[in-house]
Design a protein around this motif. Structure first.
Motif, PDB file in Angstrom:
ATOM      1  N   LEU A  44     119.359  12.427  26.170  1.00 51.19           N
ATOM      2  CA  LEU A  44     120.793  12.148  26.145  1.00 51.19           C
ATOM      3  C   LEU A  44     121.289  12.087  24.708  1.00 51.19           C
ATOM      4  O   LEU A  44     122.354  12.632  24.382  1.00 51.19           O
ATOM      5  CB  LEU A  44     121.069  10.828  26.862  1.00 51.19           C
ATOM      6  N   ILE A  45     120.496  11.434  23.842  1.00 57.12           N
ATOM      7  CA  ILE A  45     120.939  11.262  22.465  1.00 57.12           C
ATOM      8  C   ILE A  45     121.139  12.615  21.784  1.00 57.12           C
ATOM      9  O   ILE A  45     122.113  12.818  21.052  1.00 57.12           O
ATOM     10  CB  ILE A  45     119.928  10.399  21.695  1.00 57.12           C
ATOM     11  N   THR A  46     120.238  13.547  22.075  1.00 58.30           N
ATOM     12  CA  THR A  46     120.391  14.879  21.477  1.00 58.30           C
ATOM     13  C   THR A  46     121.698  15.522  21.936  1.00 58.30           C
ATOM     14  O   THR A  46     122.394  16.166  21.144  1.00 58.30           O
ATOM     15  CB  THR A  46     119.208  15.778  21.885  1.00 58.30           C
ATOM     16  N   MET A  47     122.009  15.319  23.210  1.00 55.22           N
ATOM     17  CA  MET A  47     123.255  15.901  23.723  1.00 55.22           C
ATOM     18  C   MET A  47     124.479  15.270  23.066  1.00 55.22           C
ATOM     19  O   MET A  47     125.404  15.965  22.641  1.00 55.22           O
ATOM     20  CB  MET A  47     123.329  15.724  25.246  1.00 55.22           C
ATOM     21  N   VAL A  48     124.464  13.927  23.004  1.00 58.83           N
ATOM     22  CA  VAL A  48     125.605  13.231  22.393  1.00 58.83           C
ATOM     23  C   VAL A  48     125.745  13.645  20.933  1.00 58.83           C
ATOM     24  O   VAL A  48     126.842  13.891  20.431  1.00 58.83           O
ATOM     25  CB  VAL A  48     125.426  11.701  22.493  1.00 58.83           C
ATOM     26  N   LYS A  49     124.575  13.760  20.279  1.00 63.19           N
ATOM     27  CA  LYS A  49     124.583  14.069  18.847  1.00 63.19           C
ATOM     28  C   LYS A  49     125.260  15.413  18.567  1.00 63.19           C
ATOM     29  O   LYS A  49     125.966  15.568  17.565  1.00 63.19           O
ATOM     30  CB  LYS A  49     123.138  14.097  18.336  1.00 63.19           C
ATOM     31  N   MET A  85     116.939  -0.137  34.182  1.00 59.29           N
ATOM     32  CA  MET A  85     115.953   0.292  33.201  1.00 59.29           C
ATOM     33  C   MET A  85     115.910   1.812  33.089  1.00 59.29           C
ATOM     34  O   MET A  85     115.842   2.362  31.995  1.00 59.29           O
ATOM     35  CB  MET A  85     114.588  -0.230  33.614  1.00 59.29           C
ATOM     36  N   LEU A  86     115.959   2.505  34.219  1.00 61.88           N
ATOM     37  CA  LEU A  86     115.932   3.963  34.162  1.00 61.88           C
ATOM     38  C   LEU A  86     117.135   4.480  33.377  1.00 61.88           C
ATOM     39  O   LEU A  86     117.008   5.408  32.572  1.00 61.88           O
ATOM     40  CB  LEU A  86     115.931   4.547  35.577  1.00 61.88           C
ATOM     41  N   VAL A  87     118.299   3.866  33.607  1.00 61.47           N
ATOM     42  CA  VAL A  87     119.490   4.296  32.877  1.00 61.47           C
ATOM     43  C   VAL A  87     119.301   4.067  31.372  1.00 61.47           C
ATOM     44  O   VAL A  87     119.559   4.957  30.553  1.00 61.47           O
ATOM     45  CB  VAL A  87     120.740   3.530  33.377  1.00 61.47           C
ATOM     46  N   LEU A  88     118.803   2.870  31.017  1.00 65.42           N
ATOM     47  CA  LEU A  88     118.612   2.558  29.600  1.00 65.42           C
ATOM     48  C   LEU A  88     117.608   3.501  28.952  1.00 65.42           C
ATOM     49  O   LEU A  88     117.808   4.001  27.840  1.00 65.42           O
ATOM     50  CB  LEU A  88     118.141   1.115  29.428  1.00 65.42           C
ATOM     51  N   ILE A  89     116.510   3.772  29.666  1.00 66.58           N
ATOM     52  CA  ILE A  89     115.482   4.652  29.105  1.00 66.58           C
ATOM     53  C   ILE A  89     116.047   6.049  28.912  1.00 66.58           C
ATOM     54  O   ILE A  89     115.862   6.681  27.878  1.00 66.58           O
ATOM     55  CB  ILE A  89     114.243   4.678  30.018  1.00 66.58           C
ATOM     56  N   TYR A  90     116.773   6.501  29.917  1.00 64.24           N
ATOM     57  CA  TYR A  90     117.362   7.834  29.822  1.00 64.24           C
ATOM     58  C   TYR A  90     118.342   7.910  28.651  1.00 64.24           C
ATOM     59  O   TYR A  90     118.422   8.914  27.954  1.00 64.24           O
ATOM     60  CB  TYR A  90     118.071   8.178  31.131  1.00 64.24           C
ATOM     61  N   SER A  91     119.058   6.797  28.409  1.00 65.46           N
ATOM     62  CA  SER A  91     120.017   6.801  27.300  1.00 65.46           C
ATOM     63  C   SER A  91     119.341   6.780  25.939  1.00 65.46           C
ATOM     64  O   SER A  91     119.996   6.987  24.932  1.00 65.46           O
ATOM     65  CB  SER A  91     120.947   5.594  27.378  1.00 65.46           C
ATOM     66  N   GLY A  92     118.055   6.461  25.912  1.00 65.45           N
ATOM     67  CA  GLY A  92     117.342   6.548  24.649  1.00 65.45           C
ATOM     68  C   GLY A  92     116.921   5.221  24.037  1.00 65.45           C
ATOM     69  O   GLY A  92     116.496   5.176  22.884  1.00 65.45           O
ATOM     70  N   ALA A  95     109.556   0.618  25.533  1.00 69.76           N
ATOM     71  CA  ALA A  95     108.991  -0.729  25.540  1.00 69.76           C
ATOM     72  C   ALA A  95     110.105  -1.779  25.495  1.00 69.76           C
ATOM     73  O   ALA A  95     110.049  -2.793  26.200  1.00 69.76           O
ATOM     74  CB  ALA A  95     108.042  -0.910  24.356  1.00 69.76           C
ATOM     75  N   VAL A  96     111.122  -1.520  24.683  1.00 70.74           N
ATOM     76  CA  VAL A  96     112.228  -2.474  24.568  1.00 70.74           C
ATOM     77  C   VAL A  96     112.999  -2.541  25.882  1.00 70.74           C
ATOM     78  O   VAL A  96     113.395  -3.631  26.331  1.00 70.74           O
ATOM     79  CB  VAL A  96     113.165  -2.076  23.403  1.00 70.74           C
ATOM     80  N   ALA A  97     113.185  -1.389  26.533  1.00 71.39           N
ATOM     81  CA  ALA A  97     113.881  -1.377  27.817  1.00 71.39           C
ATOM     82  C   ALA A  97     113.120  -2.218  28.838  1.00 71.39           C
ATOM     83  O   ALA A  97     113.710  -3.023  29.563  1.00 71.39           O
ATOM     84  CB  ALA A  97     114.033   0.051  28.323  1.00 71.39           C
ATOM     85  N   LEU A  98     111.792  -2.043  28.876  1.00 66.30           N
ATOM     86  CA  LEU A  98     110.979  -2.824  29.804  1.00 66.30           C
ATOM     87  C   LEU A  98     111.142  -4.316  29.546  1.00 66.30           C
ATOM     88  O   LEU A  98     111.312  -5.112  30.459  1.00 66.30           O
ATOM     89  CB  LEU A  98     109.496  -2.439  29.648  1.00 66.30           C
ATOM     90  N   MET A  99     111.105  -4.687  28.255  1.00 65.17           N
ATOM     91  CA  MET A  99     111.188  -6.105  27.914  1.00 65.17           C
ATOM     92  C   MET A  99     112.570  -6.675  28.217  1.00 65.17           C
ATOM     93  O   MET A  99     112.705  -7.743  28.794  1.00 65.17           O
ATOM     94  CB  MET A  99     110.874  -6.312  26.436  1.00 65.17           C
ATOM     95  N   ILE A 144     112.014  13.195  32.684  1.00 67.02           N
ATOM     96  CA  ILE A 144     112.690  12.496  31.584  1.00 67.02           C
ATOM     97  C   ILE A 144     111.747  11.687  30.709  1.00 67.02           C
ATOM     98  O   ILE A 144     112.130  11.248  29.638  1.00 67.02           O
ATOM     99  CB  ILE A 144     113.823  11.555  32.066  1.00 67.02           C
ATOM    100  N   LEU A 145     110.498  11.460  31.140  1.00 60.07           N
ATOM    101  CA  LEU A 145     109.660  10.510  30.416  1.00 60.07           C
ATOM    102  C   LEU A 145     108.308  11.090  30.063  1.00 60.07           C
ATOM    103  O   LEU A 145     107.876  12.074  30.650  1.00 60.07           O
ATOM    104  CB  LEU A 145     109.427   9.278  31.296  1.00 60.07           C
ATOM    105  N   ASP A 146     107.623  10.455  29.127  1.00 58.24           N
ATOM    106  CA  ASP A 146     106.250  10.866  28.813  1.00 58.24           C
ATOM    107  C   ASP A 146     105.273  10.198  29.778  1.00 58.24           C
ATOM    108  O   ASP A 146     105.621   9.234  30.462  1.00 58.24           O
ATOM    109  CB  ASP A 146     105.909  10.495  27.375  1.00 58.24           C
ATOM    110  N   SER A 147     104.050  10.707  29.814  1.00 57.97           N
ATOM    111  CA  SER A 147     103.098  10.276  30.842  1.00 57.97           C
ATOM    112  C   SER A 147     102.810   8.779  30.811  1.00 57.97           C
ATOM    113  O   SER A 147     102.778   8.134  31.853  1.00 57.97           O
ATOM    114  CB  SER A 147     101.778  11.033  30.717  1.00 57.97           C
ATOM    115  N   ALA A 148     102.609   8.233  29.616  1.00 56.18           N
ATOM    116  CA  ALA A 148     102.250   6.818  29.538  1.00 56.18           C
ATOM    117  C   ALA A 148     103.366   5.962  30.136  1.00 56.18           C
ATOM    118  O   ALA A 148     103.113   5.062  30.942  1.00 56.18           O
ATOM    119  CB  ALA A 148     101.983   6.418  28.092  1.00 56.18           C
ATOM    120  N   SER A 149     104.601   6.247  29.774  1.00 53.89           N
ATOM    121  CA  SER A 149     105.713   5.436  30.279  1.00 53.89           C
ATOM    122  C   SER A 149     105.828   5.533  31.793  1.00 53.89           C
ATOM    123  O   SER A 149     106.125   4.540  32.457  1.00 53.89           O
ATOM    124  CB  SER A 149     107.030   5.883  29.647  1.00 53.89           C
ATOM    125  N   ILE A 150     105.594   6.724  32.339  1.00 55.31           N
ATOM    126  CA  ILE A 150     105.703   6.880  33.788  1.00 55.31           C
ATOM    127  C   ILE A 150     104.686   5.988  34.485  1.00 55.31           C
ATOM    128  O   ILE A 150     105.004   5.280  35.431  1.00 55.31           O
ATOM    129  CB  ILE A 150     105.447   8.338  34.199  1.00 55.31           C
TER     130      ILE A 150
END
Lengths: 181, 437
Positions: A91-96, B14-21, B25-29, B341-347
């Motif tokens: 998303l950030i890349t898109m917004v950027k 959390m999914l929304v926050l992670i997707y937003s960037g 780890a911070v999103a989980l916390m 949208i995510l890397d393997s570890a996060s999934i």
């Protein structure tokens, strides 16, 4: 000869003279790196001692436990600065592309969230460190009489690591807000 | 609001926050912290739970395995062992149809036995194998597709960082998981090899390449082949033999492997001081970011447990007559979708804390499930739009390359399909994962 260039990001040099944090983070990182080597030598040494001389090193398990936590907290802030903390940048890349300014503000906000969480954690963790510091005989890893390490040095490192990460998050927020993403 | 609503709401936010960037780890916390705050109405409880996650989630002997295997993988990467293996494989398969493709798979499979990170393999073989394949007339999308597809072997064939992570999250023996990955890994390599030969025969336009590459390259003598394969063989025996023979714990195997790799790199004079420093810094970064993720995931799974959501979900799902297979298939599908949208570890960190309590109640073999989970997650590495392996290849190719992201995804597609086939086989025949245990 190298197969891969494992440092794709150019080092940030000479940004500005007010960057006092940089050298501190690099120092913590270097210490953590040396520690990783130390960990490797410790375990290899234990393997050698126990197979060749039948004399294992005492307390390796405790030292490994101690080390991994220490290494992680020493490296955390530098990892953050290098941009190696896992995030999805779709998303950030898109917004950027539309507006670097908006992306910068979003990232600045996210950095402040990270800082806030760590501030809460540090605030509630610090008393635990104080207790370990004043009563080392009660706060240790391992078994009494066999092998033990006090936990206060580790908790101290954790506090330092968290504080450094908080500072880096705040510095990042400032950078993003001012310069955009 | 009850625990359930908070549990489900937390996942959504959390999914929304992670997707937003937000950092994963911070999103989980953040979400876990707020979730506990809402459920218990006490800032102190929420904060102390977070402190607990920082303090005890990585404080275990087993986590020593993370930096050590990462260190080993990075040392063998800079020491040019990947290139050596490829050279030998290239010679071995030179008379086979699609030989260079098969050689890339074979070299990756062998290299996977000493490294635990797919992305490292993807980066190395992009540099080593892609130019060679293009020189012999293979199509660009096939050349990069092979590399993307076979880099997945790094996570399946032990040692593997994902298996370590899975073992940590589900409290299974990392050694057992490593052993469980061997047969599926070899099976996937074999299917890749057969698939490439089949493509070379039936869809030659897709892969390109000349029929027989032979002659041109000077042949290596036996001595040279041995010299190129000896180091990697020694490391494999040391690490996997040590674990399988019960001589080493995985942590010790990691240390011995890293030590061995260091000695080999020094003897071969392939480790400059600058590279070595970079390797150490990179090891630290990978370790810190993974362990930070684990802290977040620990807090998240404690929050979920508190909300009672996984238990309720399990009861509901079983009540609806879903059955074990239904639950596992849903887990696989969710993991593949998240892979976009995510890397393997996060999934794994997101899905396992929900799936595993449900499946444990159903007496599912968690070792077998680990192999399934990793295959599912790694399919996501190859599929658009996120496909991390594909992006690594793109960035390794550099800005001057004429190969586009679309071409890489196109080339990787047959390999993703073959992975799905292996996933199905392991699902239908659990013995593939558990036979060696």
């Amino acid at each position: 000869m190298t197969d891969i260039d494992i440092a794709p990001r150019p080092p940030r040099r000479g940004r500005d003279r007010s960057d006092l944090l940089g050298p501190v983070l690099t120092g913590l990182n270097a210490l953590g790196s040396v520690w990783i080597m130390g960990l490797m030598f410790l375990i290899c040494g234990d393997i050698l001692m126990r197979t060749v001389f039948n004399a294992p090193i005492a307390g390796v398990a405790e030292m490994v436990t101690f080390s991994i936590v220490g290494i992680v907290f020493l490296q955390l802030a530098h990892t953050l600065r290098a941009g190696s903390m896992t995030r999805s940048d779709l998303l950030i890349t898109m917004v950027k592309r539309r507006s670097p300014r908006a992306a910068g503000l979003l990232l600045a906000f996210f950095s402040l969230v990270g800082a806030a969480l760590l501030i809460i954690t540090l605030w509630y963790f610090f008393p635990i460190f104080q207790k370990a510091w004043t009563q080392p005989e009660r706060n240790f890893m391992g078994n009494p009489g066999f092998f033990r390490i006090p936990t206060w040095p580790l908790y101290g490192l954790m506090c330092i690591g968290m504080a450094a990460t908080i500072l880096e998050y705040v510095a990042q927020a400032w950078r993003y807000a001012r310069e955009g993403a | 609001m009850g625990g359930l609503e908070i549990g489900f709401g937390a996942i959504l936010v959390m999914l929304v926050l992670i997707y937003s960037g937000l950092h994963v780890a911070v999103a989980l916390m953040l979400v876990s912290f707020l979730g506990v705050l809402l459920m218990r109405g006490s800032f102190d409880i929420a904060a102390n739970l977070m402190v607990g996650a920082f303090r005890d989630s990585i404080s275990d002997y087993m986590f020593g395995v993370v930096p050590l295997f990462v260190l080993m993988g990075l040392i063998v990467s800079v020491a040019g062992i990947g290139r050596d293996t490829f050279d030998v494989a290239q010679q071995a398969f030179r008379r086979v149809l699609g030989g260079l493709g098969v050689a890339t798979v074979a070299a990756n499979a062998i290299f996977a036995a000493i490294t635990g990170i797919s992305l490292a393999s993807a980066a190395i073989f992009t540099k080593v194998a892609v130019p060679e394949m293009r020189r012999y007339g293979y199509t660009p999308h096939f050349a990069v597709g092979v590399v993307a597809g076979s880099s997945v072997l790094g996570m399946l064939i032990p040692p593997s960082l994902l298996f370590i992570l899975y073992g940590v999250l589900t409290e299974q023996s990392v050694g057992d998981l490593f052993i469980a990955g061997v047969i599926p890994g070899l099976l996937l390599s074999a299917i890749y090899g057969i698939g490439i030969m089949a493509m070379a025969k039936f869809t030659p336009r897709f892969i390109g390449g000349t029929q027989v590459e032979a002659v041109e390259a000077p042949r290596m003598g036996v001595g040279e082949v041995v010299a190129k394969l000896l180091p990697i063989t020694l490391l494999i025996v040391l690490v996997l033999g040590g674990i399988y023979g019960g001589v080493f714990t995985p942590t010790e195997a990691g240390a011995a492997g890293a030590g061995g790799a260091l000695i080999i790199a020094l003897v071969k004079r392939r480790l400059s001081w600058r590279d070595f420093v970079q390797v150490l810094v990179q090891t630290g970064h990978t370790t810190a970011s993974i362990c930070f993720l684990i802290m977040g995931a620990t807090l998240y799974s404690r929050m979920l447990a508190m909300s009672g959501m996984p238990g309720w979900l399990g009861d509901t799902v079983i009540g609806a007559g879903f059955g074990v297979d239904g639950v596992i298939i849903s887990m696989i599908l969710i993991m593949i979708v998240l892979g976009t949208i995510l890397d393997s570890a996060s999934i794994m960190l997101l899905v396992l804390p929900i799936a595993v309590p449900i499946l444990t109640g159903l007496d599912v073999d968690l070792i077998w499930l680990g192999v399934i989970a990793i295959l599912a997650v790694e399919i996501g590495l190859l599929t658009p739009p996120f496909g991390l392996a594909v992006y690594v290849i793109k960035s390794t190719l550099g800005p001057d390359s004429d190969i586009t992201l679309g071409q890489i995804f196109k080339g990787a597609a047959p390999f993703a399909l073959m992975m799905a086939l292996v996933l199905m086989l392991v699902f239908l025949f659990p013995a593939l994962a558990t036979a060696l245990l």
